[in-house]
Design an enzyme around this catalytic site. Structure first.
Site, mmCIF file in Angstrom:
data_model
loop_
_atom_site.group_PDB
_atom_site.id
_atom_site.type_symbol
_atom_site.label_atom_id
_atom_site.label_comp_id
_atom_site.label_asym_id
_atom_site.label_seq_id
_atom_site.Cartn_x
_atom_site.Cartn_y
_atom_site.Cartn_z
ATOM 1 N N LYS A 28 -6.101 9.139 -1.876
ATOM 2 C CA LYS A 28 -4.674 9.521 -2.770
ATOM 3 C C LYS A 28 -5.393 9.787 -4.306
ATOM 4 O O LYS A 28 -5.252 10.724 -4.863
ATOM 5 C CB LYS A 28 -3.779 8.454 -2.894
ATOM 6 C CG LYS A 28 -3.117 8.035 -1.376
ATOM 7 C CD LYS A 28 -2.349 7.063 -1.305
ATOM 8 C CE LYS A 28 -1.615 6.987 0.149
ATOM 9 N NZ LYS A 28 -1.198 7.763 0.738
ATOM 10 N N TRP A 33 5.269 0.777 3.050
ATOM 11 C CA TRP A 33 4.024 -0.062 3.474
ATOM 12 C C TRP A 33 3.677 -1.121 3.307
ATOM 13 O O TRP A 33 2.968 -2.033 4.080
ATOM 14 C CB TRP A 33 2.897 0.866 2.398
ATOM 15 C CG TRP A 33 2.725 2.192 2.792
ATOM 16 C CD1 TRP A 33 3.152 3.543 2.316
ATOM 17 C CD2 TRP A 33 2.016 2.727 4.209
ATOM 18 N NE1 TRP A 33 2.621 4.219 3.195
ATOM 19 C CE2 TRP A 33 2.035 4.265 4.206
ATOM 20 C CE3 TRP A 33 1.449 2.058 5.028
ATOM 21 C CZ2 TRP A 33 1.629 4.817 5.373
ATOM 22 C CZ3 TRP A 33 0.888 2.690 6.461
ATOM 23 C CH2 TRP A 33 0.964 4.295 6.275
ATOM 24 N N ASP A 88 -2.227 -3.939 -2.602
ATOM 25 C CA ASP A 88 -2.577 -2.651 -2.229
ATOM 26 C C ASP A 88 -2.267 -1.610 -3.255
ATOM 27 O O ASP A 88 -1.229 -1.595 -3.700
ATOM 28 C CB ASP A 88 -1.758 -2.272 -1.162
ATOM 29 C CG ASP A 88 -1.904 -0.927 -0.407
ATOM 30 O OD1 ASP A 88 -2.619 -0.254 -0.916
ATOM 31 O OD2 ASP A 88 -1.263 -0.821 0.875
#
Length: 367
Positions: free
Chosen positions: A202, A103, A178
């Site tokens: 999540k 990511w 993030d």
């Protein structure tokens, strides 16, 4: 069902059963209003109260300082790859980017697309560590004049996590993080960051809303040339109501925040999450080599545990057979294969224990 179902998906991920039951009971009539949150005006007093309490509960859970603003935005965490650059790099020539896994690699590639600022590769864990370890903070190539330093604190695909939150000196650029796959899983000091962003799907709630926590002074960088829908200041100035927010995901997120408080808050979740991860990694490491995890022990994620038998066909059989035992969505990321157990806040210890029991049975049959 006779067999409990445990959802090990990396996201959208498991939610607390009590949260889902509350949402079920309020689906047609929220708090005596006679209609569902899903059909409620985002500008109504009822929804504004939901939004207010969600923010206040989040502030309490993370101990967010008063000089930080909180937004519930759309577009997922991926939209923040561009929004952070568009809003925070005005007047700067460089952004520093740490690539430690899938990511952060995607973020690095995307961040420069809507800006002329140089996205400088400050560190790359793939070249040196093959994404089995993390580039140490002391190795990051940071320019004090950069707009900010971007990094991903937990890599869901490669199962990597910075256990010690990176800290930069007072004369260094702000950290933009993030935190999608670990937010609220352990205690952090929000003041160590300039911006924290996290997709909800999540550890917070369903997909559809993204939390952005931004230090107030950084809003001075937001240029009026940035379209309002992408402009942090525009959203702040309109109390998060520049456009219609994702009302139902915000409502569910608020229920999750209350559930976390009832569980003892982030401190308690950190204890449970550490135990779950320690127990599962021990089962992998003590399997006599039948199961493997290639990540350096000090960098192993407590949220996303990846493992393999080393045999593609056997891995596929593991996923198939585990599904029949109520252990769902254990397949690894498409480019990785193997298995991945995502053990976020809402995954109970019993789910991890059920997985370990199956792992042992599977090894006896095929080891």
């Amino acid at each position: 069902m006779d067999t409990p179902i445990y959802n090990f998906s990396a996201g959208p991920a498991v939610l607390p059963e009590s949260v889902l039951r509350t949402a079920q009971s309020e689906m047609f009539d929220y708090n005596g209003t006679g209609f569902s949150v899903m059909t409620m005006s985002h500008r109504s007093d009822v929804f504004m109260s939901i939004l207010y309490h969600a923010e206040q509960d989040l502030r309490q859970l993370l101990n967010i300082p008063d000089n930080y603003k909180v937004l519930f935005l759309q577009g997922g965490a991926s939209a923040q790859f561009n929004m952070t650059v568009m809003n925070l790099s005005n007047g700067f020539k460089r952004v520093d980017s740490v690539v430690s896994g899938n990511w952060s690699r995607i973020a690095h590639h995307e961040m420069g697309k809507l800006s002329d600022v140089n996205i400088h590769l400050a560190a790359h864990g793939g070249e040196q560590f093959d994404y089995t370890d993390l580039p140490p903070v002391e190795s990051w190539d940071i320019d004090p004049s950069s707009a900010f330093v971007h990094f991903v604190i937990n890599e869901t695909v490669h199962g990597l996590q910075y256990h010690e939150v990176p800290k930069l000196g007072a004369d260094m650029p702000p950290l933009v993080c993030d935190m999608s796959s670990e937010i609220l899983s352990r205690r952090i000091n929000v003041a160590d960051f300039g911006v924290i962003y996290a997709g909800a799907q999540k550890n917070i709630g369903p997909s559809g809303t993204t939390i952005v926590i931004i230090r107030e002074d950084l809003l001075e960088r937001c240029s009026s040339r940035v379209p309002d829908v992408w402009n942090y200041r525009s959203h702040i100035d309109r109390q998060g109501m520049y456009n219609t927010p994702a009302t139902y995901p915000i409502y569910i997120s608020g229920l999750v925040f209350r559930w976390l408080q009832s569980q003892g808050g982030v401190e308690h979740m950190e204890t449970i999450n550490t135990l779950k991860a320690k127990t599962l990694y021990a089962a992998i490491d003590n399997s006599g080599g039948f199961y493997h995890n290639r990540v350096a022990p000090a960098a192993r994620s407590k949220m996303n545990v990846i493992f393999t038998t080393g045999n593609k066909e056997l891995d596929e059989l593991f996923v198939q057979e585990s599904t029949t035992r109520g252990l769902r969505l254990l397949g690894g990321y498409k480019s990785m294969g193997g298995m991945r157990a995502s053990i976020y806040n809402a995954m109970p210890l019993q789910g991890v224990e059920a997985l370990i029991e199956f792992m042992r049975e599977f090894q006896k049959r095929y080891g």
